[in-house]
Design an enzyme around this catalytic site. Structure first.
Site, PDB file in Angstrom:
ATOM      1  CD  GLU A 273      -2.966  -1.041   2.282  1.00  0.00           C
ATOM      2  OE1 GLU A 273      -3.061  -0.103   3.090  1.00  0.00           O
ATOM      3  OE2 GLU A 273      -3.517  -2.152   2.443  1.00  0.00           O
TER       4      GLU A 273
ATOM      5  CB  CYS B 293      -0.745  -7.375   5.066  1.00  0.00           C
ATOM      6  SG  CYS B 293      -1.818  -7.085   3.643  1.00  0.00           S
TER       7      CYS B 293
ATOM      8  CE  LYS C 269      -4.884 -10.185   6.226  1.00  0.00           C
ATOM      9  NZ  LYS C 269      -4.760 -11.090   5.120  1.00  0.00           N
TER      10      LYS C 269
HETATM   11  N1  LIG Z   1      -3.886  -4.362   0.923  1.00  0.00           N
HETATM   12  C1  LIG Z   1      -2.711  -4.812   0.508  1.00  0.00           C
HETATM   13  O1  LIG Z   1      -1.730  -4.072   0.401  1.00  0.00           O
HETATM   14  C2  LIG Z   1      -2.525  -6.255   0.157  1.00  0.00           C
HETATM   15  C3  LIG Z   1      -1.328  -6.671  -0.433  1.00  0.00           C
HETATM   16  C4  LIG Z   1      -1.159  -8.012  -0.758  1.00  0.00           C
HETATM   17  C5  LIG Z   1      -2.172  -8.906  -0.453  1.00  0.00           C
HETATM   18  N2  LIG Z   1      -3.309  -8.483   0.151  1.00  0.00           N
HETATM   19  C6  LIG Z   1      -4.352  -9.453   0.443  1.00  0.00           C
HETATM   20  O2  LIG Z   1      -5.395  -9.203  -0.476  1.00  0.00           O
HETATM   21  C7  LIG Z   1      -6.661  -9.486   0.117  1.00  0.00           C
HETATM   22  C8  LIG Z   1      -7.550  -8.271   0.030  1.00  0.00           C
HETATM   23  O3  LIG Z   1      -6.981  -7.244   0.814  1.00  0.00           O
HETATM   24  P1  LIG Z   1      -7.494  -5.747   0.754  1.00  0.00           P
HETATM   25  O4  LIG Z   1      -6.544  -4.962   1.584  1.00  0.00           O
HETATM   26  O5  LIG Z   1      -7.734  -5.345  -0.654  1.00  0.00           O
HETATM   27  O6  LIG Z   1      -8.908  -5.879   1.514  1.00  0.00           O
HETATM   28  P2  LIG Z   1     -10.156  -4.866   1.486  1.00  0.00           P
HETATM   29  O7  LIG Z   1     -10.919  -5.148   2.708  1.00  0.00           O
HETATM   30  O8  LIG Z   1      -9.675  -3.486   1.183  1.00  0.00           O
HETATM   31  O9  LIG Z   1     -11.004  -5.335   0.207  1.00  0.00           O
HETATM   32  C9  LIG Z   1     -11.734  -6.517   0.145  1.00  0.00           C
HETATM   33  C10 LIG Z   1     -12.940  -6.286  -0.747  1.00  0.00           C
HETATM   34  O10 LIG Z   1     -13.594  -7.542  -0.999  1.00  0.00           O
HETATM   35  C11 LIG Z   1     -14.987  -7.296  -1.040  1.00  0.00           C
HETATM   36  N3  LIG Z   1     -15.695  -8.573  -0.884  1.00  0.00           N
HETATM   37  C12 LIG Z   1     -15.908  -9.300   0.245  1.00  0.00           C
HETATM   38  N4  LIG Z   1     -16.581 -10.429  -0.044  1.00  0.00           N
HETATM   39  C13 LIG Z   1     -16.809 -10.420  -1.376  1.00  0.00           C
HETATM   40  C14 LIG Z   1     -17.422 -11.323  -2.276  1.00  0.00           C
HETATM   41  N5  LIG Z   1     -17.947 -12.476  -1.848  1.00  0.00           N
HETATM   42  N6  LIG Z   1     -17.491 -11.007  -3.578  1.00  0.00           N
HETATM   43  C15 LIG Z   1     -16.959  -9.835  -4.028  1.00  0.00           C
HETATM   44  N7  LIG Z   1     -16.331  -8.944  -3.219  1.00  0.00           N
HETATM   45  C16 LIG Z   1     -16.255  -9.232  -1.917  1.00  0.00           C
HETATM   46  C17 LIG Z   1     -15.217  -6.306   0.076  1.00  0.00           C
HETATM   47  O11 LIG Z   1     -16.445  -5.635  -0.067  1.00  0.00           O
HETATM   48  C18 LIG Z   1     -14.000  -5.380  -0.111  1.00  0.00           C
HETATM   49  O12 LIG Z   1     -14.284  -4.311  -1.001  1.00  0.00           O
HETATM   50  C19 LIG Z   1      -6.339  -9.960   1.531  1.00  0.00           C
HETATM   51  O13 LIG Z   1      -6.222 -11.356   1.526  1.00  0.00           O
HETATM   52  C20 LIG Z   1      -4.993  -9.345   1.805  1.00  0.00           C
HETATM   53  O14 LIG Z   1      -4.272 -10.041   2.787  1.00  0.00           O
HETATM   54  C21 LIG Z   1      -3.517  -7.175   0.442  1.00  0.00           C
END
Ligand SMILES: NC(=O)c1ccc[n+]([C@@H]2O[C@H](COP(=O)([O-])OP(=O)(O)OC[C@H]3O[C@@H](n4cnc5c(N)ncnc54)[C@H](O)[C@@H]3O)[C@@H](O)[C@H]2O)c1
Length: 443
Positions: free
Chosen positions: A162, A270, A273
């Site tokens: 991020e 991240c 958790k």
């Molecule tokens: N944020 C980061 O920098 C980052 C980097 C690498 C990996 N990740 C991983 O990526 C994943 C997402 O992280 P994030 O930070 O984007 O989370 P976030 O909470 O910002 O976004 C998740 C989105 O998924 C949506 N969602 C939930 N259930 C759903 C469904 N059934 N169908 C469609 N949409 C649905 C939610 O409404 C939300 O908008 C996590 O596993 C995280 O660990 C995040």
């Protein structure tokens, strides 16, 4: 599946990861549909507004909406009809009742999508999941999809940071795809062809290894941060200076200087958790001792928060009750408005619970912070936040705070006392302006 160049991609989940991915893939020339169950979020994205702060993403979203290559929906049938490749980017937060990952969103994404997959389709998970999840989801997908075994699932963890999400997505440092299906591999290769041609390493592994790459990378990074913070703890009592120690360590290229900055420790959606979910999974697999060190990594990280509060308490004479405290920073790190498990907000809320009048300022995360912590006070500028402060705590190292003018800040506070929770300021400079300066890991 259609030819690679014309591949249409669906991104399921349009949060920090998914919205960034959708806009970047469109920028790379793919036709993209972003899908979320959150209608407000989809409405915002459709109208060109990013529902969170990520540098450069606003412009990218607006430009790509104009090209007509980027669309958003809440309808799984529409997405299934549109796309040949689906990327699962939904959240995998910590469960409320344990350290394990809450898999309900990834399960639901697969269960909602599968019944609409009538033709051969590739589904690739990008969320961070416990090892073993993808194999279960692959079986579930094939069982629920009308296309049966022709609906194939692979796992390709995402490593974006991020604050650098756009850059990291357009120029990833590696692509890992877990699959034993040539069709899945071909689709993912096609997605990143340009980057691979430019030298991005492309690794094909089994599902389990791909899942483990991500969680072990985060476990390593968390360990490195907690390592230097453990050295800070020792330095504090031994009379050493952890900043000089870290610099001296960094010249050893086996160690390196990145993620070796002592301070308040890690937070966000991240690292915390992910290490807890990793420990919980190791426990389920019967290899709990292999990761027991991560418990200490987590504990060191939490102790830095307590230590920061102690230093501030000492500075104001031992009691927070009735005192005025300024907290600079609410986001878990600079260049983001993400407040998930934010060390800064955790410290601010604890100090407020001890009776202080706490005012928080952050350049981007005020709205989210206010929603999560209505008990705190908020200001819309650093100077307003610092007015009449008995002590100022710098807890997220935004450039605005790093570059703060000690004279200017001195003109509004009640007492010139600062706790630098990120070792972001020059102590000599601040002390020369009459401030009592304290930091973690230094005298
Ligand atoms: N944020 C980061 O920098 C980052 C980097 C690498 C990996 N990740 C991983 O990526 C994943 C997402 O992280 P994030 O930070 O984007 O989370 P976030 O909470 O910002 O976004 C998740 C989105 O998924 C949506 N969602 C939930 N259930 C759903 C469904 N059934 N169908 C469609 N949409 C649905 C939610 O409404 C939300 O908008 C996590 O596993 C995280 O660990 C995040």
């Amino acid at each position: 599946m259609v030819e690679a160049e014309r591949m249409r991609v669906c991104v399921i989940g349009t949060g920090y990861l998914g919205a960034t991915t959708a806009a970047c893939l469109s920028e790379m020339g793919f036709e993209v549909i972003g899908l979320d169950v959150d209608e407000d979020k989809i409405d915002m994205l459709r109208s060109g507004r990013v529902p969170f702060y990520e540098p450069g993403l606003d412009e990218l979203l607006a430009e790509n909406l104009k090209t007509g290559r980027l669309h958003f929906t809440t309808d799984f049938a529409e997405a299934a009809d549109f796309a040949d490749l689906h990327l699962i980017c939904v959240g995998t937060p910590q469960r409320d009742d344990s350290g394990a990952a809450d898999l309900r969103y990834v399960n639901s994404a697969v269960e909602c999508l599968a019944p609409h997959l009538k033709r051969p389709t590739v589904v690739v998970g990008r969320s961070t999941v416990p090892v073993g999840t993808a194999a279960t989801l692959a079986a579930r997908l094939a069982a629920l999809a009308p296309a049966g075994e022709e609906a194939e699932l692979g796992w390709s963890p995402e490593f974006l940071r991020e604050g650098f999400g756009v850059e990291d997505t357009l120029r990833p440092n590696r692509i890992v795809i877990g699959t034993n299906s040539p069709r899945v591999e071909k689709a993912v290769r096609a997605l990143w062809q340009q980057q691979v041609d430019e030298g991005t390493p492309f690794l094909v592994t089994d599902l389990q290894t791909a899942e483990l790459v991500k969680v072990s990378a985060n476990a390593f990074l968390a360990t490195k941060i907690s390592f230097i913070n453990a050295m800070a703890e020792v330095s504090e009592v031994a009379g050493a200076d952890v900043i000089q120690l870290a610099e001296a360590l960094s010249y050893d290229d086996r160690i390196g200087g990145k993620f070796l900055g002592p301070g308040l420790g890690f937070g966000g959606g991240c690292l915390p958790k992910d290490i807890r979910a990793f420990m919980a999974r190791a426990d389920e697999l019967g290899v709990e001792p292999a990761l027991s060190f991560l418990r200490e990594v987590d504990a060191i990280n939490q102790r830095r928060r307590a230590r920061t509060i102690d230093i501030a308490r000492q500075l104001i004479g031992g009691n927070f009750a009735g005192r005025t405290v300024t907290v600079l920073g609410a986001a878990f790190k600079p260049n983001s408005d993400d407040i998930r498990d934010s060390p800064a907000l955790d410290v601010a809320a604890t100090i407020a619970s001890l009776g202080a009048h706490v005012t928080v300022y952050d350049p981007q995360a005020l709205e989210r912070a206010r929603e999560a912590h209505p008990e705190l006070n908020y200001a819309t500028s650093m100077l307003d936040a610092a007015r009449d402060a008995d002590v100022v705590l710098l807890l997220t190292e935004w450039a605005e705070f790093r570059e703060a003018n000690p004279e200017e800040l001195a003109s509004v506070v009640a007492q010139k006392r600062i706790v630098d929770g990120r070792n972001a300021l020059d102590p000599t400079f601040w002390r020369a302006s009459g401030w009592t300066y304290r930091a973690l890991g230094r005298q």
